[in-house]
Write an enzyme that holds these catalytic residues in place. Structure first.
Site, short mmCIF file in Angstrom:
data_model
loop_
_atom_site.label_atom_id
_atom_site.label_comp_id
_atom_site.label_asym_id
_atom_site.label_seq_id
_atom_site.Cartn_x
_atom_site.Cartn_y
_atom_site.Cartn_z
N CYS A 89 -1.15 -31.55 41.46
CA CYS A 89 -2.16 -31.20 42.45
C CYS A 89 -1.52 -31.08 43.84
O CYS A 89 -0.83 -30.12 44.11
CB CYS A 89 -3.32 -32.19 42.42
SG CYS A 89 -4.80 -31.58 43.29
N ARG A 116 -3.70 -23.40 48.58
CA ARG A 116 -4.28 -24.74 48.61
C ARG A 116 -5.78 -24.67 48.36
O ARG A 116 -6.45 -23.74 48.80
CB ARG A 116 -4.06 -25.40 49.98
CG ARG A 116 -2.63 -25.76 50.29
CD ARG A 116 -2.56 -26.45 51.65
NE ARG A 116 -3.37 -27.65 51.68
CZ ARG A 116 -4.20 -27.97 52.68
NH1 ARG A 116 -4.36 -27.16 53.70
NH2 ARG A 116 -4.88 -29.10 52.63
N HIS A 180 -4.69 -32.86 36.85
CA HIS A 180 -4.34 -34.29 36.86
C HIS A 180 -4.20 -34.83 35.43
O HIS A 180 -5.14 -35.44 34.91
CB HIS A 180 -5.43 -35.08 37.58
CG HIS A 180 -5.50 -34.84 39.05
ND1 HIS A 180 -4.90 -35.67 39.97
CD2 HIS A 180 -6.11 -33.85 39.77
CE1 HIS A 180 -5.13 -35.21 41.19
NE2 HIS A 180 -5.86 -34.11 41.10
N GLU A 182 -2.80 -37.45 34.53
CA GLU A 182 -2.92 -38.91 34.55
C GLU A 182 -4.36 -39.39 34.44
O GLU A 182 -4.61 -40.59 34.21
CB GLU A 182 -2.27 -39.47 35.83
CG GLU A 182 -3.07 -39.33 37.10
CD GLU A 182 -3.04 -37.94 37.73
OE1 GLU A 182 -3.62 -37.77 38.81
OE2 GLU A 182 -2.42 -37.02 37.13
#
Length: 204
Positions: A89, A116, A180, A182
């Site tokens: 990210c 972005r 993400h 994670e």
């Protein structure tokens, strides 16, 4: 693991930049996979690492913190001396060589133009099943104010796209994901980073 840059046997040592973002979640997964996670806050914390994960957060804020702490130049040096880097990210934004928006600190370690917040602000966060090059089944990506690469340079391997927008890529010793991993129970990207990127002698 072949290609271990520091030549030590046993567990790979992987740093997680702990200035902002989901660094604890990354560290927990690395531990489960048999790696030794190291929280990185200062340039000296990079010594002896095989790889570094730059987690999500706010890319401009992280970039400014990296400049003021000396981490921006230290991470560049770590990478150019053979260290592996994975940006998730905001980390994907920081890895890029150029941004479509206002100027901000960038590492410039992957030849790419980044948009972005390309998929919108937090209200537009979403999940999507991604077809990832080299994976045998889709990966559920969690996108939170996610960027994407509008364009990539020579030597950048696109690993996943959404409607032609690059959301995962690799160039030698640097890996990026707009999402993400994670925040899911799927550890395949962490396994890929440990095996294919940290364990590679390839340069970008």
């Amino acid at each position: 693991m072949a290609g271990r840059r520091n030549g030590h046997a046993g567990r790979p040592r992987v740093g997680v930049l702990a200035l902002q973002g989901d660094f604890r979640e990354h560290a927990e997964i690395l531990e489960r996979l048999g790696a030794e996670p190291v929280e990185v806050r200062r340039p000296e914390d990079l010594r002896g690492l095989d790889g570094l994960i730059i987690p999500g957060g706010e890319s401009t804020a992280i970039g400014n913190l990296m400049v003021h702490s000396g981490m921006l130049d230290a991470i560049r040096s770590f990478f150019y001396q053979g260290g592996a880097v994975w940006g998730t990210c905001a980390g994907m934004v920081l890895a890029a060589s150029a941004t479509t928006g206002p100027s901000q600190p960038l590492l410039g370690i992957m030849s790419a133009l980044v948009e972005r917040n390309g998929f919108g602000r937090q209200v537009h966060s979403f999940e999507a099943d991604l077809e990832v090059k080299g994976f045998d089944r889709p990966f559920r990506g969690v996108f939170i104010r996610a960027p994407y690469f509008e364009d990539v340079g020579p030597g950048v391997e696109v690993l996943a796209e959404i409607d032609g927008r690059v959301v995962a890529a690799r160039a030698g010793k640097v890996l990026v994901t707009a999402f993400h991993p994670e925040l899911t129970d799927d550890t395949r990207f962490h396994e890929y980073f440990l095996r294919e990127v940290c364990g590679s002698d390839e340069r970008s």
